[in-house]
Design a protein around this motif. Structure first.
Motif, short mmCIF file in Angstrom:
data_model
loop_
_atom_site.label_atom_id
_atom_site.label_comp_id
_atom_site.label_asym_id
_atom_site.label_seq_id
_atom_site.Cartn_x
_atom_site.Cartn_y
_atom_site.Cartn_z
N UNK A 142 0.83 -1.21 0.00
CA UNK A 142 0.00 0.00 0.00
C UNK A 142 0.86 1.26 0.00
N UNK A 143 1.87 1.28 0.85
CA UNK A 143 2.74 2.45 0.96
C UNK A 143 3.54 2.69 -0.32
N UNK A 144 3.99 1.61 -0.95
CA UNK A 144 4.86 1.76 -2.12
C UNK A 144 4.12 1.83 -3.45
N UNK A 145 2.86 1.37 -3.46
CA UNK A 145 2.10 1.39 -4.70
C UNK A 145 1.07 2.51 -4.76
N UNK A 146 0.46 2.83 -3.63
CA UNK A 146 -0.69 3.73 -3.64
C UNK A 146 -0.44 5.07 -2.95
N UNK A 147 0.73 5.25 -2.34
CA UNK A 147 1.02 6.50 -1.64
C UNK A 147 1.49 7.59 -2.57
N UNK A 148 0.58 8.14 -3.34
CA UNK A 148 0.93 9.08 -4.40
C UNK A 148 0.52 10.51 -4.04
N UNK A 149 1.45 11.44 -4.18
CA UNK A 149 1.14 12.86 -4.05
C UNK A 149 1.00 13.36 -2.62
N UNK A 150 0.69 14.66 -2.52
CA UNK A 150 0.56 15.31 -1.21
C UNK A 150 -0.59 14.75 -0.38
N UNK A 151 -1.64 14.29 -1.05
CA UNK A 151 -2.78 13.74 -0.32
C UNK A 151 -2.36 12.50 0.48
N UNK A 152 -1.47 11.70 -0.11
CA UNK A 152 -1.00 10.50 0.59
C UNK A 152 -0.25 10.89 1.86
N UNK A 153 0.55 11.92 1.77
CA UNK A 153 1.29 12.39 2.95
C UNK A 153 0.34 12.87 4.04
N UNK A 154 -0.72 13.56 3.64
CA UNK A 154 -1.71 14.04 4.62
C UNK A 154 -2.44 12.87 5.27
N UNK A 155 -2.84 11.88 4.47
CA UNK A 155 -3.53 10.71 5.02
C UNK A 155 -2.62 9.98 6.00
N UNK A 156 -1.34 9.80 5.61
CA UNK A 156 -0.41 9.08 6.47
C UNK A 156 -0.19 9.84 7.77
N UNK A 157 -0.08 11.15 7.69
CA UNK A 157 0.07 11.94 8.92
C UNK A 157 -1.13 11.77 9.84
N UNK A 158 -2.31 11.66 9.23
CA UNK A 158 -3.53 11.52 10.03
C UNK A 158 -3.52 10.21 10.83
N UNK A 159 -3.01 9.14 10.21
CA UNK A 159 -3.01 7.82 10.86
C UNK A 159 -1.63 7.45 11.43
N UNK A 160 -0.73 8.43 11.51
CA UNK A 160 0.65 8.14 11.87
C UNK A 160 0.79 7.58 13.28
N UNK A 161 -0.04 8.06 14.18
CA UNK A 161 0.03 7.58 15.56
C UNK A 161 -0.25 6.08 15.63
N UNK A 162 -1.26 5.63 14.88
CA UNK A 162 -1.58 4.20 14.86
C UNK A 162 -0.45 3.39 14.26
N UNK A 163 0.12 3.90 13.17
CA UNK A 163 1.20 3.18 12.49
C UNK A 163 2.42 3.04 13.39
N UNK A 164 2.83 4.14 14.04
CA UNK A 164 4.03 4.09 14.89
C UNK A 164 3.80 3.24 16.14
N UNK A 165 2.57 3.27 16.69
CA UNK A 165 2.26 2.45 17.87
C UNK A 165 2.35 0.97 17.53
N UNK A 166 1.75 0.58 16.41
CA UNK A 166 1.79 -0.81 15.97
C UNK A 166 3.24 -1.22 15.66
#
Length: 317
Positions: free
Chosen positions: A112-136
């Protein structure tokens, strides 16, 4: 009341978090790929039109022109998949009890990160869920070797999407990654993945140069023949040298190749690495010798100085 028998005591003993037997990872272990193995590459032709090609790990199979509206549709679809997977990270990784299913979850996350993380929107989405990602990720870095490795690769990919100036991400993942690297009981592939992830995340996300120099110090320790009283696996030494080379491009040339620069100091180590039976380690050492020499030339040294440096290298001092 009587005491419990041995069988009862064994039954009451808490189980490990993972019942799957730990096995050594092969040297070519990877989390890249899936059953379909297909990826999508996109770009623009010389006339400004969209060119998309489908392919797999063996190369591009076919190419076709599609209109810009179709490109936008594909991008929207990709971002939709990207957001959906990030939103469910806690479910398919964080709450999952099976190590095999968690590893499969990380393969899905990496794709998902390497295929679908395209553009500034992807960065914003990832920032939104970053706490969950780093906790896991923090939890997974204490689990099985394959899961630790997969976590490191996903954190690398996340750094690329987040981009520069993300000190919060760096500060969240640096401690667990450092522990993963320092753990002498961890497999070489895992520790190599940890130092690669640390280097890339520091390179991209951190704005603190002291963190860069601290990691350079660590790389110089890890790439030695022995570290913390134990022989260092050639695979880990090579990864440490690769990390050193990446970070060395962010500091001044004089800090790399002056008389007391970092590169000049490790020349004896590089000389020994060039004689290693490991082709991977020899290649990493050679790349860093070239980097140090290039930095020295950029400082404006004369041919005579360069010859002197070459003599010092041959003498190993």
């Amino acid at each position: 009341m009587g005491r419990k028998g041995k069988s009862a005591a064994r039954k009451s003993k808490p189980k490990k978090a993972d019942d799957d037997a730990e096995s050594m990872l092969p040297d070519d272990f990877t989390i890249v790929g899936s059953e379909d193995g297909e990826t999508v590459f996109g770009g623009w032709d010389d006339n400004g039109g969209s060119v998309w090609a489908t392919g797999n790990e063996n190369g591009i199979e076919e190419e076709e022109d599609i209109d810009d509206e179709a490109v936008l549709t594909m991008l929207e679809t990709s971002l939709g998949k990207f957001k959906d997977v990030l939103a469910s990270v806690d479910d398919f990784i964080g709450s999952e009890k099976s190590a095999k299913k968690r590893e499969a979850g990380y393969r899905q996350l990496f794709k998902t990160l390497t295929h679908y993380g395209l553009g500034d929107d992807a960065s914003e989405y990832l920032n939104h869920y970053l706490s969950s990602v780093t906790t896991v990720a923090t939890t997974s870095l204490r689990n099985t070797a394959s899961e630790q490795y997969a976590t490191c690769r996903c954190l690398e990919a996340a750094a690329v999407i987040l981009g520069g100036g993300n000190d919060e991400f760096f500060e969240a993942v640096e401690p667990p990654l450092k522990r993963c690297l320092m753990g002498t009981g961890n497999q070489p592939q895992v520790r190599s993945a940890a130092i690669r992830a640390l280097a890339l995340i520091t390179f991209i996300c951190s704005t603190d140069m002291s963190a860069t120099h601290e990691l350079l110090n660590t790389c110089e320790q890890v790439c030695a023949e022995e570290w913390r009283g134990e022989a260092v696996h050639p695979h880990l030494r090579a990864a440490a040298l690769d990390a050193w080379g990446l970070l060395a491009t962010t500091i001044d040339d004089k800090d790399v190749s002056s008389e007391d620069g970092r590169g000049t100091t490790i020349l004896p180590l590089l000389q020994k690495a060039l004689d290693s039976p490991s082709a991977e380690l020899r290649a990493s050492a050679g790349e860093n010798v070239a980097l140090i020499h290039s930095a020295r030339l950029d400082l404006g040294v004369t041919d005579e100085d360069a010859t002197t440096t070459a003599k010092r290298f041959r003498r190993g001092r």
